[in-house]
Design a protein around this motif. Structure first.
Motif, PDB file in Angstrom:
ATOM      1  N   LEU A   1       6.427   9.479 112.824  1.00  0.00           N
ATOM      2  CA  LEU A   1       6.204   8.850 111.527  1.00  0.00           C
ATOM      3  C   LEU A   1       7.525   8.767 110.773  1.00  0.00           C
ATOM      4  O   LEU A   1       7.877   7.729 110.203  1.00  0.00           O
ATOM      5  CB  LEU A   1       5.187   9.700 110.759  1.00  0.00           C
ATOM      6  N   GLY A   2       8.274   9.855 110.804  1.00  0.00           N
ATOM      7  CA  GLY A   2       9.573   9.863 110.134  1.00  0.00           C
ATOM      8  C   GLY A   2      10.515   8.840 110.744  1.00  0.00           C
ATOM      9  O   GLY A   2      11.161   8.068 110.039  1.00  0.00           O
ATOM     10  N   LEU A   3      10.565   8.820 112.084  1.00  0.00           N
ATOM     11  CA  LEU A   3      11.464   7.871 112.747  1.00  0.00           C
ATOM     12  C   LEU A   3      11.055   6.439 112.447  1.00  0.00           C
ATOM     13  O   LEU A   3      11.898   5.555 112.354  1.00  0.00           O
ATOM     14  CB  LEU A   3      11.440   8.086 114.262  1.00  0.00           C
ATOM     15  N   GLY A   4       9.747   6.247 112.304  1.00  0.00           N
ATOM     16  CA  GLY A   4       9.263   4.892 112.088  1.00  0.00           C
ATOM     17  C   GLY A   4       9.559   4.364 110.696  1.00  0.00           C
ATOM     18  O   GLY A   4       9.385   3.176 110.443  1.00  0.00           O
ATOM     19  N   VAL A   5       9.981   5.228 109.813  1.00  0.00           N
ATOM     20  CA  VAL A   5      10.318   4.761 108.468  1.00  0.00           C
ATOM     21  C   VAL A   5      11.502   3.808 108.538  1.00  0.00           C
ATOM     22  O   VAL A   5      11.573   2.829 107.801  1.00  0.00           O
ATOM     23  CB  VAL A   5      10.620   5.962 107.551  1.00  0.00           C
ATOM     24  N   GLY A   6      12.408   4.109 109.467  1.00  0.00           N
ATOM     25  CA  GLY A   6      13.484   3.164 109.698  1.00  0.00           C
ATOM     26  C   GLY A   6      14.616   3.240 108.705  1.00  0.00           C
ATOM     27  O   GLY A   6      15.490   2.397 108.710  1.00  0.00           O
TER      28      GLY A   6
ATOM     29  N   ALA B   1      18.589  23.777 103.628  1.00  0.00           N
ATOM     30  CA  ALA B   1      17.848  22.889 102.740  1.00  0.00           C
ATOM     31  C   ALA B   1      18.730  22.537 101.555  1.00  0.00           C
ATOM     32  O   ALA B   1      19.735  23.180 101.322  1.00  0.00           O
ATOM     33  CB  ALA B   1      16.590  23.585 102.279  1.00  0.00           C
ATOM     34  N   PRO B   2      18.374  21.594 100.772  1.00  0.00           N
ATOM     35  CA  PRO B   2      17.302  20.663 101.089  1.00  0.00           C
ATOM     36  C   PRO B   2      17.836  19.472 101.879  1.00  0.00           C
ATOM     37  O   PRO B   2      18.175  18.474 101.293  1.00  0.00           O
ATOM     38  CB  PRO B   2      16.756  20.265  99.747  1.00  0.00           C
ATOM     39  N   LEU B   3      17.948  19.685 103.132  1.00  0.00           N
ATOM     40  CA  LEU B   3      18.121  18.609 104.103  1.00  0.00           C
ATOM     41  C   LEU B   3      19.472  17.923 104.106  1.00  0.00           C
ATOM     42  O   LEU B   3      19.932  17.477 105.134  1.00  0.00           O
ATOM     43  CB  LEU B   3      17.014  17.553 103.878  1.00  0.00           C
TER      44      LEU B   3
ATOM     45  N   HIS C   1      12.485  17.844 111.247  1.00  0.00           N
ATOM     46  CA  HIS C   1      11.196  18.423 111.569  1.00  0.00           C
ATOM     47  C   HIS C   1      11.192  18.905 113.017  1.00  0.00           C
ATOM     48  O   HIS C   1      10.642  19.961 113.321  1.00  0.00           O
ATOM     49  CB  HIS C   1      10.083  17.409 111.330  1.00  0.00           C
ATOM     50  N   LEU C   2      11.823  18.138 113.886  1.00  0.00           N
ATOM     51  CA  LEU C   2      11.960  18.555 115.284  1.00  0.00           C
ATOM     52  C   LEU C   2      12.626  19.930 115.350  1.00  0.00           C
ATOM     53  O   LEU C   2      12.204  20.827 116.075  1.00  0.00           O
ATOM     54  CB  LEU C   2      12.812  17.517 116.026  1.00  0.00           C
ATOM     55  N   PHE C   3      13.675  20.053 114.549  1.00  0.00           N
ATOM     56  CA  PHE C   3      14.469  21.275 114.549  1.00  0.00           C
ATOM     57  C   PHE C   3      13.658  22.478 114.060  1.00  0.00           C
ATOM     58  O   PHE C   3      13.547  23.501 114.737  1.00  0.00           O
ATOM     59  CB  PHE C   3      15.690  21.031 113.649  1.00  0.00           C
ATOM     60  N   THR C   4      13.015  22.339 112.918  1.00  0.00           N
ATOM     61  CA  THR C   4      12.264  23.477 112.391  1.00  0.00           C
ATOM     62  C   THR C   4      11.010  23.731 113.228  1.00  0.00           C
ATOM     63  O   THR C   4      10.650  24.876 113.479  1.00  0.00           O
ATOM     64  CB  THR C   4      11.843  23.220 110.935  1.00  0.00           C
ATOM     65  N   HIS C   5      10.382  22.651 113.669  1.00  0.00           N
ATOM     66  CA  HIS C   5       9.165  22.788 114.465  1.00  0.00           C
ATOM     67  C   HIS C   5       9.433  23.609 115.716  1.00  0.00           C
ATOM     68  O   HIS C   5       8.597  24.407 116.133  1.00  0.00           O
ATOM     69  CB  HIS C   5       8.642  21.393 114.826  1.00  0.00           C
ATOM     70  N   ALA C   6      10.605  23.403 116.319  1.00  0.00           N
ATOM     71  CA  ALA C   6      10.923  24.152 117.531  1.00  0.00           C
ATOM     72  C   ALA C   6      10.807  25.643 117.286  1.00  0.00           C
ATOM     73  O   ALA C   6      10.284  26.382 118.118  1.00  0.00           O
ATOM     74  CB  ALA C   6      12.327  23.799 117.997  1.00  0.00           C
ATOM     75  N   PHE C   7      11.242  26.084 116.144  1.00  0.00           N
ATOM     76  CA  PHE C   7      11.217  27.527 115.883  1.00  0.00           C
ATOM     77  C   PHE C   7       9.806  28.013 115.613  1.00  0.00           C
ATOM     78  O   PHE C   7       9.328  28.947 116.234  1.00  0.00           O
ATOM     79  CB  PHE C   7      12.135  27.866 114.708  1.00  0.00           C
ATOM     80  N   PHE C   8       9.119  27.339 114.669  1.00  0.00           N
ATOM     81  CA  PHE C   8       7.830  27.953 114.326  1.00  0.00           C
ATOM     82  C   PHE C   8       6.766  27.702 115.381  1.00  0.00           C
ATOM     83  O   PHE C   8       5.894  28.529 115.580  1.00  0.00           O
ATOM     84  CB  PHE C   8       7.371  27.590 112.902  1.00  0.00           C
ATOM     85  N   LYS C   9       6.871  26.574 116.109  1.00  0.00           N
ATOM     86  CA  LYS C   9       5.849  26.362 117.129  1.00  0.00           C
ATOM     87  C   LYS C   9       6.096  27.267 118.327  1.00  0.00           C
ATOM     88  O   LYS C   9       5.153  27.797 118.920  1.00  0.00           O
ATOM     89  CB  LYS C   9       5.805  24.892 117.521  1.00  0.00           C
ATOM     90  N   ALA C  10       7.376  27.473 118.679  1.00  0.00           N
ATOM     91  CA  ALA C  10       7.663  28.434 119.746  1.00  0.00           C
ATOM     92  C   ALA C  10       7.154  29.804 119.346  1.00  0.00           C
ATOM     93  O   ALA C  10       6.548  30.530 120.146  1.00  0.00           O
ATOM     94  CB  ALA C  10       9.158  28.476 120.024  1.00  0.00           C
TER      95      ALA C  10
ATOM     96  N   SER D   1      10.051  27.075 106.505  1.00  0.00           N
ATOM     97  CA  SER D   1      10.868  25.971 107.017  1.00  0.00           C
ATOM     98  C   SER D   1      10.065  24.679 107.153  1.00  0.00           C
ATOM     99  O   SER D   1      10.577  23.599 106.877  1.00  0.00           O
ATOM    100  CB  SER D   1      11.477  26.354 108.360  1.00  0.00           C
ATOM    101  N   GLY D   2       8.796  24.793 107.577  1.00  0.00           N
ATOM    102  CA  GLY D   2       8.008  23.591 107.770  1.00  0.00           C
ATOM    103  C   GLY D   2       7.878  22.768 106.506  1.00  0.00           C
ATOM    104  O   GLY D   2       7.788  21.538 106.552  1.00  0.00           O
ATOM    105  N   PHE D   3       7.895  23.439 105.395  1.00  0.00           N
ATOM    106  CA  PHE D   3       7.748  22.738 104.116  1.00  0.00           C
ATOM    107  C   PHE D   3       8.850  21.692 103.943  1.00  0.00           C
ATOM    108  O   PHE D   3       8.593  20.541 103.605  1.00  0.00           O
ATOM    109  CB  PHE D   3       7.790  23.754 102.974  1.00  0.00           C
ATOM    110  N   TRP D   4      10.088  22.119 104.178  1.00  0.00           N
ATOM    111  CA  TRP D   4      11.218  21.237 103.894  1.00  0.00           C
ATOM    112  C   TRP D   4      11.195  20.002 104.787  1.00  0.00           C
ATOM    113  O   TRP D   4      11.391  18.887 104.319  1.00  0.00           O
ATOM    114  CB  TRP D   4      12.543  21.988 104.098  1.00  0.00           C
ATOM    115  N   SER D   5      10.953  20.250 106.061  1.00  0.00           N
ATOM    116  CA  SER D   5      11.044  19.106 106.964  1.00  0.00           C
ATOM    117  C   SER D   5       9.855  18.173 106.786  1.00  0.00           C
ATOM    118  O   SER D   5       9.996  16.951 106.778  1.00  0.00           O
ATOM    119  CB  SER D   5      11.136  19.596 108.399  1.00  0.00           C
ATOM    120  N   LYS D   6       8.647  18.766 106.604  1.00  0.00           N
ATOM    121  CA  LYS D   6       7.483  17.911 106.467  1.00  0.00           C
ATOM    122  C   LYS D   6       7.579  17.099 105.185  1.00  0.00           C
ATOM    123  O   LYS D   6       7.264  15.908 105.160  1.00  0.00           O
ATOM    124  CB  LYS D   6       6.229  18.784 106.438  1.00  0.00           C
ATOM    125  N   ASP D   7       8.068  17.742 104.143  1.00  0.00           N
ATOM    126  CA  ASP D   7       8.203  17.029 102.888  1.00  0.00           C
ATOM    127  C   ASP D   7       9.237  15.934 102.957  1.00  0.00           C
ATOM    128  O   ASP D   7       9.078  14.885 102.336  1.00  0.00           O
ATOM    129  CB  ASP D   7       8.572  18.008 101.783  1.00  0.00           C
TER     130      ASP D   7
END
Lengths: 536, 789
Positions: B378-383, B573-575, B394-403, B453-459
């Motif tokens: 979705l993020g990539l599709g924003v263009g 953050a913030p990004l 999000h890829l970056f933070t997701h890697a940590f919390f999902k692992a 961490s998920g907050f920042w990337s998802k937002d």
């Protein structure tokens, strides 16, 4: 003494000498016969690789030409042998696969051992001859000669239905090759009518280009009959599964690895360079036949319950890729196709060898009778998965290199001639089917809970053991080649590229002319001149 | 060869070496020194991780916002070379594929993430895989995977990208089927491979199309020089690094890479769209996006560390990486961006909905991964650059919390004797304190609660969509958006094939969809958390009496990951610093330079925090506490009143009611029996018509739909797999009967002809004599009649 041309002749004659030795040494017992057979093939292998090592990297002329009775005036048939980029790798692979074939027959063949190895060596002699013949008559002699040993191999040492299979294989291929012979003679006669001398040399015939355009398609069809049956292309493939299933393991290995390639080699050596116009005209038909073969072979392989039949139908599918690349007539696809000939020989040869090893242990080829063998035979499983990966074209293995080049070349052809784009897309989709039936085979036979066939194999009380040194030795060279071609195909491509370019150049030009003619009908004249300028 | 080159080479080389060592001498060595393969792997991955961080440091020190973005390309060997392979192109291009590695910002970021997570997972696996029969095999596969993955993110041409794209797929196949004696595992591995292959068709076709369109497959520019060697003129091709291109003037013999051109040099229109959609198909396969998402949940049959490493943190993000890497191509086709966003948004929703009702803890996490990957798309599709960097973030933070979450689930599984059904255990917080605490932190990060961490990337993603939709609407209304939107928006406006207001409303709906998915995320995450760790203590029989906390080699990685999952968002953050770093990637820099500053959207952030809190409370309400323990949603949908609505027999039971019976009898008494029957039938008919959709709905009740994963597996089974299998059987029959039959028929022709002539050879001498005489007579007659001269 070690001049390339002498080496070439010696390498070809070694198996013949070996075959005679089999007959001489037969009274000494099977053990000696086997060892001598192995020694002979190893000598031939050494000779082959010496030739490969000496092969010039960018040579596009036949290398190491050896000719005999040059001077006969009336009938200029020569005993002329030579290696070029087209034949180099098939020549080398024949020598490699024969070693594998001898290793896999070591304990599997117990009857008429000297005759068996004699036949195998004669087969090798025939194949080495086919790939090196520089004279049309000589080629044809070797071409037919290969049928005889294989006929006996299937007919004597095959499974239950061996005689029917041998007969069918023999008659089927013979019928086709008769037409091929007529076609070849027609080419020679056209050449005679133009130059006034009977000339059988392939190189001269190629450079003369004396077949008139209106006759090309006709002769092409005649040549096609024999080569298509040999390959085999889609509607004339039915002898193949039968012959494979009935043949002894060594026969299957060599049949799949080398003999089928003679068909593709024939297209490459004769049809494409001698009849460029016909090749260009028939291209769409040939491409369609190939892609139908790819999908059809893969789907039928999916429905098989017999391992050997499955691998046999997978051959139909894989050789579809070979001919697809060949007739796509783009540099990438043709080189990919020539590489895929070798790749298929390696991976399918190894797969047949592995199925043979399983058969030797359990005496059945029914997939449903097996399960979870990875636990019992880890080493065999390792090789099986390795060659499966190679067969389904996984990157890093040889299969990927060939398929990738073929498909990208075919796509290029499709891009230039949009009618053919659908073929490229279908061919790419065939890759999924290929992965499906092979992985399904691996999953059913090697994964899951252990289930071994009952009622077979255990009667002599010996426990089932994993691969022994001899069997590993049979497979290891092929495994090395899998990675070599997968990781550094440049070594192989460089040596065959100049010859391939020379052979396909005329046909590619014809395709361009056809394309431009079609364009001319549609587009304004200045566009044509532009695209002509672009071609040059 | 300077330090950067050394690091670039070392990062993939160390795992490869470990893989070969473990694979070749592992079986022999591990009999003598148990666990040695694990140590080899950990050491190799650790050194690779160290090299990645060093590389990261080097690159960030080399970066200069005012110069061209830094990149380094090194060539190892030439894989294949076909001269003049380009057909009918303005210039004849050679097809030349070399094994080239590159280092730039994007690569180094991915490398750090991959090697760091994989090192921790390897440490974790030492404990988790302890006692397994094929301990060495596991570590050999894992090392091979890390090699392939590091190569995947550091290669510099499309062919090699494809090569390692498939190579990670193979490792995934091998690792999913690691316990090959389990039929489900073997089947899941095959399914993953085949579904990925379908995606790979798309990737391969995209690659071919790029080759025919752009005449190159390299990411980078390279310089063709002709050097006269001993054997004549030989071409050498030298990659050009963008950091030293000032001393190379762009001459005619410069081969332009695909991803290093000026934005105006990309093809637009249908070709661009098709290339992007095919690439997207490939990405959908690898990153488990709709419609190719079906393999990922089944992949959970593999060992849990594998699920954490491959199917959550690294391999499945390859699709995101590829799309980001190819963003110049996607920028050339706004329509494709819209498709990317829609696929991502739909998958995010789908994954979230399915995750709501799964009972298998790992499958909840798997669907959550699918959903979060959807977010990234979705993020990539924003263009816009904001969207792309948000997706990568999000890829970056997701890697940590999902692992972290997967490893936590693995820890639970380890203690529960490999039971993963959440209905069979509960209240584990008492016996597994570390796992519980770290899992909770992971849940908070996944739900995206401030300040995890998920907050920042998802937002960042939600904010970028909102911004995009807003801008598009703005342009529509006045054209002022150009002023603050920058050049990219103006360009986009020109090339959307849909009307701009439609695009704007699509992005707005995606924005609300993303918010709704955030709500779903909070609900399913905390549902899993409460079901596993709260309520009264329950353990399955398989766990035995000794359910306990996992060993330190397993909890230590959990703690490290938990720290990162909590803090990494705040640290960078913030990004903007992350985006600033990523923006220095050559293929992204043109976007970055044109983009305006990335802002933190307070309104969006507040909305999403509120939504997450509501979701968490709902989960707590439904699943916290004894009585409401399991499957509360099921009870909601299986409530009696809901059931009765769909009951087929309701009509029949109604007929037996006494007052109806009485009425009928009375009607019969009056001689109006026919009327009663007619009325009854009429009512029955109406009832059937009315209830038919309800019955269907009952079959597809929301709960059942979610529980059965929207029947995608069945759908594919019946629409693709079965037909193909039937076609296979059918074709085989055709092959035997007709194709072979035809051949045999031809084979019988000579025999047939022979049998026609056979009666002539009857062996009667008088017949032969007669025919001889007759023949002679005929000849004489012919001579007399036709040739009288």
């Amino acid at each position: 003494m070690f001049e390339p041309e002498n080496l070439l002749l010696a390498t070809i004659l070694v198996p013949l000498v070996g075959a005679c030795l089999m007959w001489v040494l037969a009274p000494l017992g099977d053990v000696i016969v086997r060892r001598v057979a192995l020694g002979t093939t190893l000598v031939a292998l050494v000779g082959t690789w010496a030739l490969v090592a000496k092969f010039p990297k960018n040579g596009d002329q036949p290398f190491a030409v050896w000719s005999w009775f040059d001077a006969s005036r009336d009938l200029n048939v020569q005993f002329s042998l030579g290696l070029d980029g087209l034949s180099l790798w098939m020549f080398a692979l024949s020598a490699v696969l024969m070693v594998t074939s001898i290793f896999v027959s070591w304990t599997a063949i117990r009857e008429r051992v000297p005759l068996f190895y004699g036949m195998l060596l004669l087969l090798e002699f025939g194949c080495l001859g086919v790939f090196t013949a520089q004279d049309i008559i000589l080629f044809y002699v070797f071409f037919e000669f290969t049928l005889i040993p294989l006929f006996f191999l299937i007919g004597i040492w095959g499974s239950e239905d061996r005689q029917y299979a041998a007969m069918k294989f023999f008659l089927f291929t013979l019928a086709g090759s008769m037409l091929t012979f007529l076609g070849l003679l027609a080419i020679v006669l056209f050449d005679y009518s133009r130059t006034g001398s009977l000339n059988f040399s392939i190189a001269d015939l190629t450079s003369n280009q004396s077949v008139p355009e209106q006759w090309q398609v006709c002769i092409f069809v005649a040549l096609f009959a024999g080569f298509a049956i040999k390959v085999p292309l889609f509607p004339v493939h039915t002898w193949l599964p039968l012959a494979h299933v009935q043949a002894p393991t060594a026969g299957s290995v060599f049949l799949a690895g080398i003999l089928l390639k003679i068909g593709v080699y024939g297209f490459l050596r004769f049809s494409v360079p001698l009849l460029p116009n016909a090749t260009a005209q028939c291209m769409p038909w040939l491409l369609w036949l190939s892609v139908i073969g790819i999908i059809y072979g893969a789907l039928v392989a999916l429905a098989q319950s017999d391992m050997k039949k499955l691998v046999a139908y997978s051959s139909v599918s894989h050789l579809g890729y070979c001919t697809l690349g060949l007739f796509a007539l783009t540099p990438l696809a043709v080189q990919g196709s020539a590489l895929q000939m070798i790749n298929h020989g390696i991976s399918t040869g190894a797969l047949f060898a592995l199925v043979g090893m399983l058969y030797e242990r359990y005496h059945t080829r029914e997939i449903a009778q097996y399960g979870g063998l990875a636990k019992r035979l880890p080493c065999l499983t390792f090789f099986m998965i390795l060659f499966t990966f190679s067969s389904i074209g996984l990157p890093g293995t040889n299969g990927f290199t060939g398929e990738f080049l073929i498909l990208i070349g075919m796509f290029q052809r499709g891009w230039a001639t949009p009618d053919l784009l659908i073929i490229a897309i279908l061919a790419v989709s065939g890759v999924v089917l290929g992965a499906w039936y092979m992985l399904n085979l691996v999953r059913r036979v090697f994964f899951g809970p252990l289930r071994e066939p009952t009622g077979h194999g255990h009667d002599n009380g010996e426990p089932i053991t994993d691969l022994n040194v001899r069997e590993v030795a049979a497979l290891l060279p092929l495994a090395v080649l899998v990675f070599w071609i997968g990781l550094y195909p440049k070594f192989f491509l460089d040596r065959m590229a100049p010859s391939l370019n020379r052979v396909t150049f005329a046909a590619e030009e014809e395709v361009r002319h056809l394309d431009i003619q079609n364009e001319k009908q549609a587009a304004a004249p200045q566009v044509v001149t532009e695209s002509l300028a672009r071609v040059r | 060869m300077d330090t950067i080159d050394k690091y670039i080479l070392m990062i993939p080389a160390a795992p490869l070496l470990a893989a070969i060592l473990c694979g070749v001498i592992g079986p022999w060595l591990s009999k003598r020194v148990p666990k040695v393969t694990a140590w080899i792997t950990v050491a190799a991955l650790g050194s690779s991780c160290f090299a990645s961080f060093m590389l990261f440091g080097e690159i960030s020190s080399q970066q200069d916002p005012h110069a061209a973005p830094f990149s380094r390309v090194i060539e190892i060997w030439t894989w294949a070379n076909v001269d003049e392979a380009m057909l009918l192109a303005p210039t004849m291009h050679d097809f030349r594929v070399a094994v080239t590695l590159r280092a730039d910002a994007l690569t180094s970021m991915m490398l750090c993430m991959v090697t760091f997570v994989s090192t921790l997972v390897a440490v974790y696996s030492m404990g988790y895989m302890n006692g397994d029969r094929s301990y060495w095999r596991f570590f050999a596969y894992v090392s091979l995977f890390v090699f392939s993955m590091t190569m995947l993110v550091s290669v510099s041409n499309f062919v090699l990208l494809f090569v390692f794209w498939e190579a990670v797929g193979v490792c995934s196949y091998l690792l999913i089927g690691f316990w090959y004696t389990k039929p489900e595992a073997a089947a899941a591995g095959m399914k993953a491979f085949l579904v990925n292959r379908v995606g790979d068709i798309g990737f391969a076709l995209a690659l071919f199309l790029i080759w025919t369109t752009y005449g190159s497959l390299n990411f980078h520019d390279s310089l063709v020089t002709e050097t006269a060697g001993e054997t004549g003129v030989e071409k050498t091709v030298v990659p050009i690094d963008s950091n030293n291109d000032q001393d190379v003037n762009l001459s005619s013999d410069t081969l332009q890479g695909v991803l290093s051109r000026h934005p105006s040099q990309y093809k637009t229109g249908t070709v661009a769209l098709v290339i992007c959609l095919l690439l997207l198909l490939g990405a959908c396969g690898k990153s488990a996006q709709f419609p190719l998402h079906i393999w990922l949940p089944d992949a959970m049959e593999g060992p849990t560390p594998v699920s954490a490493l491959i199917h959550a943190a690294t391999m499945v993000t390859a699709g995101i990486y590829m799309v980001t890497r190819c963003s110049p191509l996607f920028m050339a086709s706004p329509d494709a961006q819209l498709v990317v966003a829609c696929v991502g948004g739909f998958t995010a929703l789908l994954g979230g909905l399915i995750a709501l009702t799964q009972f298998d803890l790992k499958r909840v996490l798997a669907y959550s991964t699918i959903s979060q990957l959807g977010y990234m798309f979705l993020g990539l599709g924003v263009g816009s650059f904001a969207g792309i960097s948000a997706g990568m973030y999000h890829l970056f933070t997701h890697a940590f919390f999902k692992a972290l979450l997967f490893l936590g689930a693995g820890s639970v599984m380890h203690a529960m004797g490999h039971v993963i059904d959440m209905r069979r255990f509960g209240g584990l917080r008492k016996i597994m304190p570390i796992t519980h605490a770290t899992f909770l932190l992971g849940c908070l990060a996944l739900s995206g609660l401030f300040p995890f961490s998920g907050f920042w990337s998802k937002d960042a993603i939600i904010g970028s969509i909102h911004e995009k939709a807003h801008q598009l609407q703005h342009i529509d209304h006045g054209g002022h958006g150009v002023a603050d939107g920058g050049a990219t928006v103006t360009k986009s406006e020109a090339v959307y094939s849909l009307p701009i207001e439609v695009v704007s409303s699509v992005y707005y709906s995606l924005y609300y969809l993303a918010l709704f998915t955030a709500f779903l995320t909070a609900v399913y995450t905390f549902r899993a958390y409460f079901m596993t760790f709260h309520g009264e203590l329950r353990t399955p029989l398989e766990a035995g009496e000794h359910a306990h906390e996992s060993p330190p080699s397993m909890t230590a990685p959990l703690v490290v990951l938990a720290v990162f999952a909590t803090l990494i968002g705040m640290l960078i953050a913030p990004l903007s610093s992350f985006a600033g770093f990523i923006g220095m990637t050559p293929s992204l820099s043109s976007l970055y330079v044109g983009s305006h500053a990335i802002e933190f959207h307070m309104d969006v952030a507040m909305t999403s925090i509120v939504i997450v809190l509501i979701g968490m409370s709902l989960a707590a309400y439904l699943y916290l506490g004894g009585a409401r323990q399991a499957n509360a949603l099921a009870r909601l949908f299986n409530a009696p009143w809901y059931q009765r609505m769909f009951d087929v027999n309701a009509m029949a039971r109604l007929q037996n009611k006494s007052w109806i019976q009485k009425t009928i009898r009375r009607a019969e008494g009056l001689g109006l029996g026919w009327l009663a029957v007619l009325t009854g039938r009429f009512l029955l008919l109406i009832g059937l018509v009315v209830s038919a959709p309800l019955i269907l709905l009952g079959f597809a009740s929301p709960y059942r739909l979610s529980q059965k994963k929207f029947f995608f597996d069945e759908l594919y089974q019946f629409s693709v797999v079965k037909p193909l299998k039937i076609a296979a059987t059918f074709l085989y029959a055709i092959d035997r009967i007709y194709v072979d039959g035809l051949v045999n028929l031809v084979g019988r022709l000579p025999v047939l002809l022979g049998s026609l002539l056979r009666p002539l050879q009857m062996g009667l001498t008088p017949f032969y004599a007669l025919s001889m005489v007759l023949g002679t007579l005929v000849l004489i007659l012919v001579r007399l009649l036709w040739l009288p001269s």
